[in-house]
Every structure is written in C-alpha cells, then in structure tokens.
Design a protein around this motif. Structure first.
Motif, PDB file in Angstrom:
ATOM      1  N   ASP A 172      11.617  -2.842 -14.201  1.00  7.65           N
ATOM      2  CA  ASP A 172      11.971  -2.766 -12.773  1.00  7.65           C
ATOM      3  C   ASP A 172      11.817  -1.347 -12.233  1.00  7.65           C
ATOM      4  OD1 ASP A 172      12.522  -5.453 -12.678  1.00  7.65           O
ATOM      5  OD2 ASP A 172      14.639  -5.173 -13.182  1.00  7.65           O
ATOM      6  N   GLN A 173      12.213  -0.359 -13.029  1.00  6.19           N
ATOM      7  CA  GLN A 173      12.072   1.033 -12.588  1.00  6.19           C
ATOM      8  C   GLN A 173      10.599   1.427 -12.511  1.00  6.19           C
ATOM      9  OE1 GLN A 173      14.451   3.035 -15.515  1.00  6.19           O
ATOM     10  NE2 GLN A 173      16.205   3.176 -14.120  1.00  6.19           N
ATOM     11  N   LEU A 174       9.804   0.978 -13.462  1.00  3.13           N
ATOM     12  CA  LEU A 174       8.369   1.279 -13.423  1.00  3.13           C
ATOM     13  C   LEU A 174       7.716   0.650 -12.198  1.00  3.13           C
ATOM     14  CD1 LEU A 174       7.535   0.751 -17.190  1.00  3.13           C
ATOM     15  CD2 LEU A 174       7.506   2.924 -15.966  1.00  3.13           C
ATOM     16  N   LEU A 175       8.098  -0.582 -11.894  1.00  3.05           N
ATOM     17  CA  LEU A 175       7.527  -1.246 -10.723  1.00  3.05           C
ATOM     18  C   LEU A 175       7.962  -0.567  -9.432  1.00  3.05           C
ATOM     19  CD1 LEU A 175       7.875  -4.995 -11.751  1.00  3.05           C
ATOM     20  CD2 LEU A 175       5.797  -3.604 -11.705  1.00  3.05           C
ATOM     21  N   ALA A 176       9.203  -0.105  -9.390  1.00  2.00           N
ATOM     22  CA  ALA A 176       9.680   0.607  -8.197  1.00  2.00           C
ATOM     23  C   ALA A 176       8.905   1.900  -8.006  1.00  2.00           C
ATOM     24  CB  ALA A 176      11.166   0.894  -8.307  1.00  2.00           C
ATOM     25  N   SER A 177       8.639   2.624  -9.094  1.00  2.12           N
ATOM     26  CA  SER A 177       7.883   3.874  -8.957  1.00  2.12           C
ATOM     27  C   SER A 177       6.433   3.583  -8.606  1.00  2.12           C
ATOM     28  CB  SER A 177       7.985   4.719 -10.224  1.00  2.12           C
ATOM     29  OG  SER A 177       7.302   4.109 -11.292  1.00  2.12           O
ATOM     30  N   ALA A 178       5.887   2.481  -9.105  1.00  2.00           N
ATOM     31  CA  ALA A 178       4.509   2.109  -8.746  1.00  2.00           C
ATOM     32  C   ALA A 178       4.425   1.753  -7.276  1.00  2.00           C
ATOM     33  CB  ALA A 178       4.036   0.932  -9.605  1.00  2.00           C
ATOM     34  N   ARG A 179       5.469   1.100  -6.780  1.00  3.69           N
ATOM     35  CA  ARG A 179       5.500   0.717  -5.376  1.00  3.69           C
ATOM     36  C   ARG A 179       5.580   1.938  -4.474  1.00  3.69           C
ATOM     37  NH1 ARG A 179      10.365  -2.991  -3.294  1.00  3.69           N
ATOM     38  NH2 ARG A 179      10.044  -2.710  -1.095  1.00  3.69           N
ATOM     39  N   GLU A 180       6.304   2.975  -4.928  1.00  5.97           N
ATOM     40  CA  GLU A 180       6.430   4.204  -4.143  1.00  5.97           C
ATOM     41  C   GLU A 180       5.104   4.934  -4.009  1.00  5.97           C
ATOM     42  OE1 GLU A 180       9.115   5.433  -2.527  1.00  5.97           O
ATOM     43  OE2 GLU A 180      10.055   3.543  -3.044  1.00  5.97           O
ATOM     44  N   ARG A 181       4.197   4.724  -4.953  1.00  2.08           N
ATOM     45  CA  ARG A 181       2.915   5.442  -4.932  1.00  2.08           C
ATOM     46  C   ARG A 181       1.914   4.840  -3.966  1.00  2.08           C
ATOM     47  NH1 ARG A 181       2.972   5.077 -10.817  1.00  2.08           N
ATOM     48  NH2 ARG A 181       4.403   6.675 -11.486  1.00  2.08           N
ATOM     49  N   ARG A 182       2.260   3.711  -3.376  1.00  8.51           N
ATOM     50  CA  ARG A 182       1.332   3.087  -2.445  1.00  8.51           C
ATOM     51  C   ARG A 182       1.177   3.955  -1.204  1.00  8.51           C
ATOM     52  NH1 ARG A 182       2.838  -2.584  -0.938  1.00  8.51           N
ATOM     53  NH2 ARG A 182       0.895  -2.346   0.131  1.00  8.51           N
ATOM     54  N   PRO A 183      -0.056   4.153  -0.749  1.00 11.75           N
ATOM     55  CA  PRO A 183      -0.242   4.984   0.443  1.00 11.75           C
ATOM     56  C   PRO A 183       0.251   4.280   1.694  1.00 11.75           C
ATOM     57  CG  PRO A 183      -2.320   3.993  -0.231  1.00 11.75           C
ATOM     58  CD  PRO A 183      -1.307   3.631  -1.281  1.00 11.75           C
ATOM     59  N   ASN A 184       0.670   5.078   2.652  1.00 14.50           N
ATOM     60  CA  ASN A 184       1.093   4.527   3.941  1.00 14.50           C
ATOM     61  C   ASN A 184      -0.129   4.119   4.737  1.00 14.50           C
ATOM     62  OD1 ASN A 184       3.742   4.958   3.398  1.00 14.50           O
ATOM     63  ND2 ASN A 184       3.865   6.878   4.521  1.00 14.50           N
ATOM     64  N   GLY A 185      -0.074   2.979   5.341  1.00 17.30           N
ATOM     65  CA  GLY A 185      -1.179   2.509   6.142  1.00 17.30           C
ATOM     66  C   GLY A 185      -1.018   2.924   7.593  1.00 17.30           C
ATOM     67  N   VAL A 186      -1.977   2.529   8.404  1.00 14.91           N
ATOM     68  CA  VAL A 186      -1.932   2.874   9.822  1.00 14.91           C
ATOM     69  C   VAL A 186      -0.832   2.110  10.536  1.00 14.91           C
ATOM     70  CG1 VAL A 186      -4.359   3.543  10.025  1.00 14.91           C
ATOM     71  CG2 VAL A 186      -3.728   1.156  10.308  1.00 14.91           C
ATOM     72  N   LEU A 187      -0.366   1.019   9.952  1.00 17.30           N
ATOM     73  CA  LEU A 187       0.655   0.194  10.580  1.00 17.30           C
ATOM     74  C   LEU A 187       2.064   0.714  10.328  1.00 17.30           C
ATOM     75  CD1 LEU A 187       0.823  -2.409  12.243  1.00 17.30           C
ATOM     76  CD2 LEU A 187       1.109  -3.643  10.099  1.00 17.30           C
ATOM     77  N   GLU A 188       2.228   1.647   9.398  1.00 20.69           N
ATOM     78  CA  GLU A 188       3.549   2.108   8.965  1.00 20.69           C
ATOM     79  C   GLU A 188       4.468   2.528  10.123  1.00 20.69           C
ATOM     80  OE1 GLU A 188       6.098   2.019   6.030  1.00 20.69           O
ATOM     81  OE2 GLU A 188       3.979   1.633   5.725  1.00 20.69           O
ATOM     82  N   PRO A 189       3.999   3.311  11.098  1.00 22.07           N
ATOM     83  CA  PRO A 189       4.912   3.719  12.179  1.00 22.07           C
ATOM     84  C   PRO A 189       5.367   2.552  13.066  1.00 22.07           C
ATOM     85  CG  PRO A 189       2.929   5.086  12.179  1.00 22.07           C
ATOM     86  CD  PRO A 189       2.709   3.980  11.211  1.00 22.07           C
ATOM     87  N   PHE A 190       4.679   1.412  13.007  1.00 24.92           N
ATOM     88  CA  PHE A 190       4.973   0.302  13.899  1.00 24.92           C
ATOM     89  C   PHE A 190       5.687  -0.856  13.201  1.00 24.92           C
ATOM     90  CE2 PHE A 190       1.178   2.539  15.265  1.00 24.92           C
ATOM     91  CZ  PHE A 190       1.546   2.923  16.542  1.00 24.92           C
ATOM     92  N   LYS A 191       5.905  -0.741  11.887  1.00 23.40           N
ATOM     93  CA  LYS A 191       6.509  -1.850  11.149  1.00 23.40           C
ATOM     94  C   LYS A 191       7.938  -2.133  11.602  1.00 23.40           C
ATOM     95  CE  LYS A 191       3.817  -2.027   6.944  1.00 23.40           C
ATOM     96  NZ  LYS A 191       3.831  -1.884   5.487  1.00 23.40           N
TER      97      LYS A 191
END
Length: 167
Positions: A86-105
């Motif tokens: 679970d901790q490895l998956l959480a850290s992998a999820r954090e590494r995902r780049p922010n997309g152009v939609l991020e400010p509007f989510k």
C-alpha cells in the motif's frame, strides 16, 4: 527567502490541507463508490515488481540475486522487501505528473456532486474553458467517467511553490 520556503514546505502543505478551499462552492456530499487506484502503468509495474520480488524471496533468493535477475538496484529490491504494498502504491501514485485538468478538478468535482451526477460533459467543458482551461474535451470526459465509476482521485490542495511565494 526562497531557501526558507523550501525548508518549510511541509508546514505549507499542512496549512493548506487544514484550510477549506474557498473557490469551490460548498455542496452536499454525494455517496460515491469506494475509490480504488486507477490502473496506470506505474501502479501496475509496482504491483508486478512487488509480486516478483516477494515470490523470489519466498524461494530464499538473496537480494543481490533478485536485483541481477530483475535488472534492479539492490536498494530498490530492499525497499520492495521492507515496505508494504500500500505504501509503495501510494508513492507510485504521487509520482504521477499533473495534467492540464488539475487546476479545474475541484470545480468539476463540486459541479458533479452538486448535480448528483446528472451533468452534461459538454456543458462542463464550456464552463471550464471560460475559466481558462485549454485541454481537450476527452480529458474532461475521462475525469467524469472516473467520477461516475468512483475511481477518481481526490483533489489535493494547491500549495504555492517557493518561487511563487517569494515573488
């Protein structure tokens, strides 16, 4: 000043997580299915690596042998050995780049829950384009599909960068 901001970045994160978002109107919460991690390439790779390493560890392979077999660094093998999935998956999820939609989510999520899921994707695209979004309609459609399926990631507070603070 910028060094100080870098040093206190965690304090900023805590502060922003405590404060409610003021831009998004308060909407009564809608019951959505439990959130599960999206099936991205990095999350799938992390799952497979974890399974491979633990399978070889059960066969009493050494860390060096596993590293050679899987073409990984010894430290990576040790991290996968010593850390919960679970901790490895959480850290992998954090590494995902922010997309152009991020400010509007946050806005999209509020509109979606406010309309009890009965909202037109085309209308939302037009609304966020008026707010400055320049991405494609497909990105909004994918986010709405994830909201409907209950697999959308929660919106994180926007923490200003040290450079933005100092300017």
């Amino acid at each position: 000043m910028e060094k100080t901001c870098h040093q206190h970045r965690d304090c900023l994160r805590k502060r922003f997580e405590e404060e409610p978002v003021t831009e998004v109107p308060e909407v009564a919460p809608m019951l959505l299915p439990l959130v599960e991690l999206p099936r991205t390439q990095i999350i799938e790779r992390t799952r497979h690596r974890y399974e491979d390493i633990h399978r070889l560890l059960e066969k009493r392979w050494t860390v060096s042998a596993i590293a050679r077999r899987l073409n990984l660094d010894r430290k990576t093998v040790c991290r996968f050995r010593d850390t919960d999935l679970d901790q490895l998956l959480a850290s992998a999820r954090e590494r995902r780049p922010n997309g152009v939609l991020e400010p509007f989510k946050a806005y999209l999520n509020a509109r979606f829950t406010g309309a009890q899921g009965q909202v037109s994707g085309t209308r939302l695209v037009l609304e966020i384009q008026a707010r400055g979004e320049r991405g494609s309609r497909q990105v909004v459609r994918k986010h709405l599909a994830a909201l409907r399926a209950g697999t959308a990631e929660p919106v994180r507070a926007d923490i200003p960068s040290p450079r933005k603070i100092t300017s």
